[in-house]
Write a protein that holds these residues in place. Structure first.
Motif, PDB file in Angstrom:
ATOM      1  N   UNK A 130      18.617  23.432 -51.378  1.00  0.00           N
ATOM      2  CA  UNK A 130      20.014  22.993 -51.296  1.00  0.00           C
ATOM      3  C   UNK A 130      20.614  23.159 -49.901  1.00  0.00           C
ATOM      4  N   UNK A 131      19.778  23.485 -48.906  1.00  0.00           N
ATOM      5  CA  UNK A 131      20.225  23.536 -47.515  1.00  0.00           C
ATOM      6  C   UNK A 131      19.242  22.773 -46.632  1.00  0.00           C
ATOM      7  N   UNK A 132      19.715  22.438 -45.443  1.00  0.00           N
ATOM      8  CA  UNK A 132      18.883  21.786 -44.429  1.00  0.00           C
ATOM      9  C   UNK A 132      18.940  22.652 -43.184  1.00  0.00           C
ATOM     10  N   UNK A 133      17.779  22.988 -42.657  1.00  0.00           N
ATOM     11  CA  UNK A 133      17.705  23.744 -41.409  1.00  0.00           C
ATOM     12  C   UNK A 133      17.482  22.735 -40.283  1.00  0.00           C
ATOM     13  N   UNK A 134      18.375  22.737 -39.304  1.00  0.00           N
ATOM     14  CA  UNK A 134      18.317  21.782 -38.193  1.00  0.00           C
ATOM     15  C   UNK A 134      18.014  22.547 -36.911  1.00  0.00           C
ATOM     16  N   UNK A 135      16.970  22.108 -36.202  1.00  0.00           N
ATOM     17  CA  UNK A 135      16.613  22.695 -34.909  1.00  0.00           C
ATOM     18  C   UNK A 135      16.811  21.626 -33.847  1.00  0.00           C
ATOM     19  N   UNK A 136      17.802  21.813 -32.989  1.00  0.00           N
ATOM     20  CA  UNK A 136      18.093  20.872 -31.908  1.00  0.00           C
ATOM     21  C   UNK A 136      17.595  21.473 -30.598  1.00  0.00           C
ATOM     22  N   UNK A 137      16.732  20.744 -29.906  1.00  0.00           N
ATOM     23  CA  UNK A 137      16.275  21.167 -28.580  1.00  0.00           C
ATOM     24  C   UNK A 137      17.110  20.454 -27.542  1.00  0.00           C
ATOM     25  N   UNK A 138      17.714  21.236 -26.658  1.00  0.00           N
ATOM     26  CA  UNK A 138      18.600  20.697 -25.629  1.00  0.00           C
ATOM     27  C   UNK A 138      17.931  20.862 -24.276  1.00  0.00           C
ATOM     28  N   UNK A 139      18.220  19.932 -23.380  1.00  0.00           N
ATOM     29  CA  UNK A 139      17.683  19.955 -22.017  1.00  0.00           C
ATOM     30  C   UNK A 139      18.837  19.959 -21.042  1.00  0.00           C
ATOM     31  N   UNK A 140      18.760  20.833 -20.048  1.00  0.00           N
ATOM     32  CA  UNK A 140      19.829  20.906 -19.051  1.00  0.00           C
ATOM     33  C   UNK A 140      19.784  19.656 -18.167  1.00  0.00           C
ATOM     34  N   UNK A 141      20.941  19.052 -17.973  1.00  0.00           N
ATOM     35  CA  UNK A 141      21.042  17.857 -17.133  1.00  0.00           C
ATOM     36  C   UNK A 141      21.944  18.097 -15.935  1.00  0.00           C
ATOM     37  N   UNK A 142      22.556  19.273 -15.885  1.00  0.00           N
ATOM     38  CA  UNK A 142      23.519  19.579 -14.836  1.00  0.00           C
ATOM     39  C   UNK A 142      22.867  19.859 -13.491  1.00  0.00           C
ATOM     40  N   UNK A 143      23.637  20.259 -12.519  1.00  0.00           N
ATOM     41  CA  UNK A 143      23.167  20.446 -11.142  1.00  0.00           C
ATOM     42  C   UNK A 143      22.138  21.558 -10.972  1.00  0.00           C
ATOM     43  N   UNK A 144      22.023  22.497 -11.941  1.00  0.00           N
ATOM     44  CA  UNK A 144      21.046  23.558 -11.796  1.00  0.00           C
ATOM     45  C   UNK A 144      19.637  23.096 -12.151  1.00  0.00           C
ATOM     46  N   UNK A 145      19.516  21.893 -12.639  1.00  0.00           N
ATOM     47  CA  UNK A 145      18.209  21.355 -13.034  1.00  0.00           C
ATOM     48  C   UNK A 145      17.493  20.912 -11.840  1.00  0.00           C
ATOM     49  N   UNK A 182      21.847  32.531 -26.499  1.00  0.00           N
ATOM     50  CA  UNK A 182      22.486  32.344 -25.202  1.00  0.00           C
ATOM     51  C   UNK A 182      21.405  32.004 -24.185  1.00  0.00           C
ATOM     52  N   UNK A 183      21.755  31.222 -23.215  1.00  0.00           N
ATOM     53  CA  UNK A 183      20.792  30.808 -22.205  1.00  0.00           C
ATOM     54  C   UNK A 183      21.191  31.346 -20.848  1.00  0.00           C
ATOM     55  N   UNK A 184      20.192  31.489 -19.988  1.00  0.00           N
ATOM     56  CA  UNK A 184      20.447  31.928 -18.627  1.00  0.00           C
ATOM     57  C   UNK A 184      20.758  30.755 -17.726  1.00  0.00           C
ATOM     58  N   UNK A 185      21.190  31.020 -16.537  1.00  0.00           N
ATOM     59  CA  UNK A 185      21.596  29.986 -15.596  1.00  0.00           C
ATOM     60  C   UNK A 185      20.437  29.069 -15.211  1.00  0.00           C
ATOM     61  N   UNK A 186      19.203  29.594 -15.144  1.00  0.00           N
ATOM     62  CA  UNK A 186      18.066  28.799 -14.712  1.00  0.00           C
ATOM     63  C   UNK A 186      17.272  28.182 -15.865  1.00  0.00           C
ATOM     64  N   UNK A 187      17.706  28.391 -17.109  1.00  0.00           N
ATOM     65  CA  UNK A 187      16.990  27.829 -18.243  1.00  0.00           C
ATOM     66  C   UNK A 187      17.112  26.305 -18.249  1.00  0.00           C
ATOM     67  N   UNK A 188      16.007  25.645 -18.546  1.00  0.00           N
ATOM     68  CA  UNK A 188      16.007  24.183 -18.613  1.00  0.00           C
ATOM     69  C   UNK A 188      16.164  23.715 -20.054  1.00  0.00           C
ATOM     70  N   UNK A 189      15.620  24.486 -21.008  1.00  0.00           N
ATOM     71  CA  UNK A 189      15.681  24.112 -22.416  1.00  0.00           C
ATOM     72  C   UNK A 189      16.366  25.197 -23.230  1.00  0.00           C
ATOM     73  N   UNK A 190      17.034  24.770 -24.296  1.00  0.00           N
ATOM     74  CA  UNK A 190      17.652  25.691 -25.245  1.00  0.00           C
ATOM     75  C   UNK A 190      17.479  25.102 -26.637  1.00  0.00           C
TER      76      UNK A 190
END
Length: 65
Positions: free
Chosen positions: A50-65, A1-9
């Motif tokens: 037999x599995x793939x581990x996927x790490x997706x880095x997300x960046x906040x683009x909304x108004x809190x950025x 879970x991310x906080x309101x001021x987090x830029x990356x997740x």
């Protein structure tokens, strides 16, 4: 879970190798993040047998950025 001021997740997903249905589910999850003001910045796929581990880095683009 991310906080309101987090830029990356980071979202980590473990998928069975070669499962197209699971990949579609991952895309749907990323689309939900996008609706909340996040965009995919980077993605790393790590094959682990037999599995793939996927790490997706997300960046906040909304108004809190």
């Amino acid at each position: 879970m991310t906080g309101r001021d987090d830029i990356y997740a980071t979202v980590t997903t473990i998928l069975p190798a070669g499962e197209d249905e699971q990949l579609r589910s991952r895309v749907l999850d990323l689309n939900l993040w996008a609706k909340e003001g996040w965009r995919l910045r980077d993605s790393i796929h790590i094959p682990l047998g037999d599995v793939i581990e996927v790490h997706d880095t997300l960046e906040r683009t909304g108004p809190t950025r």
